[in-house]
Scaffold this active site. Sequence first.
Site, PDB file in Angstrom:
ATOM      1  N   GLY A  42      46.409  23.661  46.094  1.00 53.26           N
ATOM      2  CA  GLY A  42      46.271  24.227  44.757  1.00 53.26           C
ATOM      3  C   GLY A  42      47.197  23.592  43.745  1.00 53.26           C
ATOM      4  O   GLY A  42      47.719  24.274  42.860  1.00 53.26           O
ATOM      5  N   GLY A  46      48.426  25.336  37.273  1.00 54.34           N
ATOM      6  CA  GLY A  46      49.269  26.507  37.454  1.00 54.34           C
ATOM      7  C   GLY A  46      50.518  26.274  38.276  1.00 54.34           C
ATOM      8  O   GLY A  46      51.229  25.274  38.143  1.00 54.34           O
ATOM      9  N   GLY A  48      50.998  25.567  41.432  1.00 46.63           N
ATOM     10  CA  GLY A  48      50.993  24.387  42.280  1.00 46.63           C
ATOM     11  C   GLY A  48      51.275  23.111  41.516  1.00 46.63           C
ATOM     12  O   GLY A  48      51.992  22.223  41.999  1.00 46.63           O
ATOM     13  N   ASN A 121      49.598  27.402  48.543  1.00 45.44           N
ATOM     14  CA  ASN A 121      49.573  28.010  47.219  1.00 45.44           C
ATOM     15  C   ASN A 121      48.173  28.305  46.688  1.00 45.44           C
ATOM     16  O   ASN A 121      47.996  29.235  45.895  1.00 45.44           O
ATOM     17  CB  ASN A 121      50.310  27.082  46.242  1.00 45.44           C
ATOM     18  CG  ASN A 121      50.009  27.402  44.798  1.00 45.44           C
ATOM     19  OD1 ASN A 121      50.481  28.395  44.256  1.00 45.44           O
ATOM     20  ND2 ASN A 121      49.192  26.561  44.166  1.00 45.44           N
ATOM     21  N   SER A 176      51.095  37.994  47.032  1.00 46.82           N
ATOM     22  CA  SER A 176      51.128  38.767  45.795  1.00 46.82           C
ATOM     23  C   SER A 176      51.500  40.204  46.129  1.00 46.82           C
ATOM     24  O   SER A 176      51.167  40.706  47.215  1.00 46.82           O
ATOM     25  CB  SER A 176      49.752  38.752  45.105  1.00 46.82           C
ATOM     26  OG  SER A 176      49.704  39.686  44.054  1.00 46.82           O
ATOM     27  N   TYR A 200      31.218  44.898  47.793  1.00 48.12           N
ATOM     28  CA  TYR A 200      32.220  43.952  47.314  1.00 48.12           C
ATOM     29  C   TYR A 200      32.912  44.451  46.056  1.00 48.12           C
ATOM     30  O   TYR A 200      32.273  44.849  45.081  1.00 48.12           O
ATOM     31  CB  TYR A 200      31.566  42.604  47.031  1.00 48.12           C
ATOM     32  CG  TYR A 200      32.515  41.546  46.524  1.00 48.12           C
ATOM     33  CD1 TYR A 200      33.400  40.919  47.399  1.00 48.12           C
ATOM     34  CD2 TYR A 200      32.528  41.180  45.179  1.00 48.12           C
ATOM     35  CE1 TYR A 200      34.276  39.941  46.939  1.00 48.12           C
ATOM     36  CE2 TYR A 200      33.396  40.201  44.723  1.00 48.12           C
ATOM     37  CZ  TYR A 200      34.270  39.586  45.609  1.00 48.12           C
ATOM     38  OH  TYR A 200      35.127  38.622  45.149  1.00 48.12           O
TER      39      TYR A 200
END
Length: 324
Positions: A42, A46, A48, A121, A176, A200
Site C-alpha cells: 500500500g 497515504g 504507505g 499497510n 485500527s 454485508y
Amino acid sequence: MLETVKYLLGSAGPSGFGSKSTAEQVTDYCPDLRSITAIITGATSGIGAETARVLAKRGARLVLPARSLKAAEDSKARILSEFPESDIIVMPLDLSSFFSVRKFVADFRSLNLPLHLLINNAGKFTQEHAISEDGIEMTFATNYLGHFLLTKLLVTKMVETAKSTGVQGRIVNVSSSIHSWFSGDPISYLSSITRSRSHYDATRAYALSKLANVLHTKELAQRLQEEMEANVTVNCVHPGIVRTRLTRERDGLITGSRYNLQTYTHVAVQIWCSFWLPSSSKPSLSSIHGKLGSLLLEPPMVSLYQGMDSQEWWTKPPTFRPST
C-alpha cells in the site's frame, strides 16, 4: 476523550511525539538505513507512500508491491525526484489473490535480497460487496488473508536475515481501533457475507478484517518467540485519524472537515513512533512484541485483544484459510 483532544491539538504523548510530529522528525533516531531492506504494501498513497518516502530518505532499499504497477512506478518516480540515489524495486501484487501473493514471494526470493522490515499497510474499505477470485469476501481477503499469507511465506526469510545480520527484524501490521467495534461470531459473519451480499455491512466487514489483523499479530508473536526463537518482532499500530484514499468512497463535507484536522505529511508518524525502527537505533523498542500501539503510547504498550483465542483463530477456521 481527553487524550483524543490532546492528540488532535498536537500535544506530545509519552513517546515525545504528537499529531504534529512528522515521520522525518521521528526517524532522526535512525538517520542511516542503508543496510535495511523493507517491503511496504500500500505504498502508492497515504500512510504507505509517506513511509516509503522517509525510508528512502534514510537510505533503505524499498520493495513496493502493488496491484497497479503504474501507481507504484509513479510513487517510485516521486521518491527518486526527491532522493535520486534511492534503491526502489516495483513488483506486482494483488493481496486479494492467493496466487498473486505466492508469485510475489517467489519473485522476491529470486532476487536473493535480505528482508529486515515488512510493513503490512495496504487496506480496503468499500461500500460495494465483492468476492475475491478465491471465493472470499473482498475486504477480508485483501486486508487480512493476503497479508496473513504474505507474512507466513516471508517470515523464514526474515528470521534468516536477522540471524545472519544481527539486526532485529520487524513486522508491522497496520490495524485500527475500529477492530473493537466488531461484535458477534467472526467466523459466522464472514461466512454469511461471503455467501450473500444481503448481510454485508461495509463498516462491520472492515472492523472484522482489522480484528483479524490484531489476532494474527498476537498469535504470530507467540509463535516467533516460543517456537522459532526468532530475533523478529511483530506488532500492530492504530494510525489514528488520517485522511487517505481508503475512505474515498465516503468523501463529503463532514468527513472532509474531520480528516482535514491533520495533513498528509504527518500520516506515517505512528509507524515511525512504534515498532519497526532498528533496535540499534532505539533499544527501548527491541522488547516490544505482540502489542497494539498508537501515537500517544510508549512502552509498556497496550496488550492485544483479549476477548478471543488467537490460536483458535489461526488454526481452526475455515476452509478460507490459505495453505502454504
